[in-house]
Enzyme design. Structure first.
Site, PDB file in Angstrom:
ATOM      1  CG  ASN A 111      32.282 -44.101 -26.897  1.00 11.61           C
ATOM      2  OD1 ASN A 111      33.554 -43.941 -26.115  1.00 11.61           O
ATOM      3  ND2 ASN A 111      31.827 -43.524 -27.578  1.00 11.61           N
ATOM      4  CB  THR A 156      18.636 -28.277  22.218  1.00 12.14           C
ATOM      5  OG1 THR A 156      18.207 -27.211  23.218  1.00 12.14           O
ATOM      6  CG2 THR A 156      17.936 -29.324  22.046  1.00 12.14           C
ATOM      7  CG  HIS A 157      19.931 -23.948  21.254  1.00 14.16           C
ATOM      8  ND1 HIS A 157      19.850 -23.079  20.370  1.00 14.16           N
ATOM      9  CD2 HIS A 157      18.993 -24.331  21.746  1.00 14.16           C
ATOM     10  CE1 HIS A 157      18.534 -23.013  19.928  1.00 14.16           C
ATOM     11  NE2 HIS A 157      17.979 -23.900  20.781  1.00 14.16           N
ATOM     12  CB  SER A 278      51.577 -31.229  20.666  1.00 13.41           C
ATOM     13  OG  SER A 278      52.348 -30.350  20.615  1.00 13.41           O
ATOM     14  CE  LYS A 284      46.599 -30.213  22.559  1.00 17.15           C
ATOM     15  NZ  LYS A 284      47.037 -29.164  21.582  1.00 17.15           N
ATOM     16  CG  ASN A 286      46.431 -33.094  19.473  1.00 12.05           C
ATOM     17  OD1 ASN A 286      45.781 -32.372  20.225  1.00 12.05           O
ATOM     18  ND2 ASN A 286      47.579 -32.674  18.908  1.00 12.05           N
ATOM     19  CD  GLU A 291      41.562 -32.205  15.326  1.00 14.82           C
ATOM     20  OE1 GLU A 291      41.466 -31.112  15.623  1.00 14.82           O
ATOM     21  OE2 GLU A 291      42.659 -32.933  15.714  1.00 14.82           O
ATOM     22  CE1 TYR A 318      33.735 -41.174 -22.598  1.00 17.16           C
ATOM     23  CE2 TYR A 318      34.640 -40.250 -24.660  1.00 17.16           C
ATOM     24  CZ  TYR A 318      34.893 -40.586 -23.510  1.00 17.16           C
ATOM     25  OH  TYR A 318      36.114 -40.468 -22.975  1.00 17.16           O
ATOM     26  CD  GLN A 323      40.502 -39.605 -20.027  1.00 22.07           C
ATOM     27  OE1 GLN A 323      40.380 -40.392 -21.030  1.00 22.07           O
ATOM     28  NE2 GLN A 323      41.382 -38.752 -19.904  1.00 22.07           N
TER      29      GLN A 323
HETATM   30  N1  ARG Z   1      39.961 -43.006 -21.441  1.00 18.87           N
HETATM   31  C1  ARG Z   1      38.618 -42.754 -22.120  1.00 18.87           C
HETATM   32  C2  ARG Z   1      37.486 -42.288 -20.788  1.00 18.87           C
HETATM   33  O1  ARG Z   1      37.891 -42.741 -19.829  1.00 18.87           O
HETATM   34  C3  ARG Z   1      38.197 -43.852 -22.988  1.00 18.87           C
HETATM   35  C4  ARG Z   1      37.060 -43.530 -23.680  1.00 18.87           C
HETATM   36  C5  ARG Z   1      37.525 -42.975 -25.108  1.00 18.87           C
HETATM   37  N2  ARG Z   1      36.394 -42.971 -25.931  1.00 18.87           N
HETATM   38  C6  ARG Z   1      36.228 -42.373 -27.014  1.00 18.87           C
HETATM   39  N3  ARG Z   1      35.383 -42.110 -27.876  1.00 18.87           N
HETATM   40  N4  ARG Z   1      37.658 -41.531 -27.169  1.00 18.87           N
HETATM   41  O2  ARG Z   1      36.805 -42.015 -20.879  1.00 18.87           O
END
Ligand code: ARG
Length: 453
Positions: A111, A156-157, A278, A284, A286, A291, A318, A323
């Protein structure tokens, strides 16, 4: 399927579909470098604190660096059923150096490890984006310096309003991109803080030196609360917020490039290398880069929205939902880098048709306000001069002419206070150069502005 590192309390192996669904390796593998750097710093600190032996730390370091070299040379590929890049590298390390590899994760959780890796990755990429953004802004500054007296209409506009210069027009974007640079710098400074030592959520009993690791990784400090350390993804939101505002600016500029490169405006001619043709219509040319940039802006807003919605209901700390943060922020990074490189090339190579800009500035009665101001100087109140000037414009439209082409006799039919000096007062040059106010279009004000950057 290889045995999971956390398999101890399980009786069955993970179902293949679950493993595939769960795995972030296909996208988090891009953080292999940051993961290895983080682990090298962490293990060096463990040895320094006497938590593991120096010998083990040396083996870990060598093993990790050999993994990095093999990934970079293509010898080691990510085709494994590992859960993520962090597990992949640790499994590979243990395979290479044996038991010492199993000591790397002491005093660390995935974590705080993922939070660290993602921050390091974001800082690296955002720094690259910052230098591209700086390059774009510098290119605009250079072009502005060459166009202090290139007259064009301001709108403007989308109706011709008052004359400005092309330098003044670019100055607006130089300002926007300057604010974007500030926002990005702040986002980077908030991301560049180490969560390592937060553990799974409640810190750790090992005597870690968190500041030492942060310093070794070039980070400016450590997070102050272990729950927040693993649960916080604000740095990603900061980056996506900056990116959304920046792309909005780039999209507005793109819209104008598309318009100005059209046959209706003809202010710009895009370089052949930065435009497309094109398959059907031979004539053309472009403005695809502009874009696509306008189009990809929506995609970045989508990423920001996805990050906000992913995070909004999550209890501390967490949760696996987080993820998902990675793909959104990776997409933001890829989209910005992808847009900036061709955009800068397009800006640097396009031709500015000064003649057409000036013709447009002369054509739309953009000096009507200056005519009203001229009459104010002759003593008439502005509301009345506005009406006189409006009537003169009406007269010109009816007679298919412009204000500066009227004879003094014609002018005098509308106000006998108009004299020969009117022609100078309403010339394009005067209209622009009289606007000396800070922030205005005169070459004096613009030179002061450009020199202040
Ligand atoms: N791949 C997970 C992520 O990116 C790793 C974290 C995992 N942690 C856990 N407590 N399962 O979030």
């Amino acid at each position: 399927m290889a045995k999971k590192m956390w398999a101890g309390r399980f009786e069955k192996a993970t179902d293949k579909a679950v493993n595939d669904y769960n795995s972030s390796l296909p996208f988090d593998c891009r953080m292999y470098k940051q993961d290895i750097e983080g682990s090298v710093a962490h293990s060096a600190m463990l040895a320094k604190q006497g938590i593991i032996s120096q010998e083990d730390a040396d083996k870990i370091r060598e093993g990790l660096l050999s993994i990095m070299a093999d990934i970079e040379s293509g010898k080691l590929t990510f085709d494994s059923d590992a859960e993520d890049i962090h597990m992949f590298i640790e499994e590979e390390l243990t395979e290479r150096i044996g038991d010492a590899g199993k000591r790397l994760h002491t005093g660390r959780s995935r974590n705080d490890q993922v939070a660290l890796d993602q921050r390091l990755y974001a800082v690296d990429e955002a720094t690259e984006i910052m230098s591209l953004l700086g390059e774009l802004r510098d290119a605009l500054i250079e072009i502005a310096k060459d166009n202090l007296d290139t007259y064009m209409p301001g709108y403007t506009h989308l109706q011709r309003a008052q004359p400005i210069t092309y330098a003044h027009y670019l100055g607006a974007y130089i300002e926007m991109f300057g604010r974007d640079l500030d926002r990005l710098e702040q986002a980077i400074s908030r991301a560049n803080i180490s969560p390592l030592g937060s553990g799974a959520l409640a810190g750790t009993t090992y005597p870690l030196d968190r500041e030492w690791v942060a310093d070794k990784l070039g980070m400016s400090g450590v997070t102050a609360n272990s729950l927040d350390g693993v649960a916080d993804r604000d740095w990603a939101l900061d980056l996506a917020s900056f990116a959304s505002i920046f792309m909005m600016h780039l999209s507005r500029m793109s819209e104008e490039i598309i318009l100005y490169a059209s046959q209706e405006f003809k202010f710009y001619e895009l370089d052949d290398a930065y435009s497309t043709g094109s398959s059907m219509m031979p004539q053309k040319k472009n403005p695809d880069v502009a874009e696509l940039t306008r189009g990809k802006t929506g995609r970045v807003y989508g990423d920001l929205m996805s990050l906000l919605v992913t995070m909004k209901g999550l209890p501390l700390t967490y949760n696996k939902d987080m993820q998902e943060v990675q793909e959104a922020i990776f997409d933001v990074i890829d989209t910005l880098k992808g847009a900036l490189v061709p955009f800068i090339g397009m800006i640097k190579t396009m031709t500015i048709r000064k003649d057409n800009m000036e013709k447009a500035a002369l054509g739309g009665f953009t000096n009507a306000t200056d005519l009203a101001d001229y009459l104010v100087r002759k003593g008439i109140p502005f509301r009345s001069t506005h009406e006189i000037s409006g009537k003169l414009v009406h007269y010109c439209i009816a007679n298919n002419t412009t204000l500066e082409k009227l004879s003094l006799e014609q002018f005098k039919q509308f106000s006998d206070l108009i004299e020969e000096d009117v022609y100078d007062a309403i010339s394009l040059k005067t209209c622009v150069e009289k606007r000396l106010v800070t922030g205005g279009p005169s070459s004096k004000a613009m030179t002061d502005y450009l020199n202040s950057l």
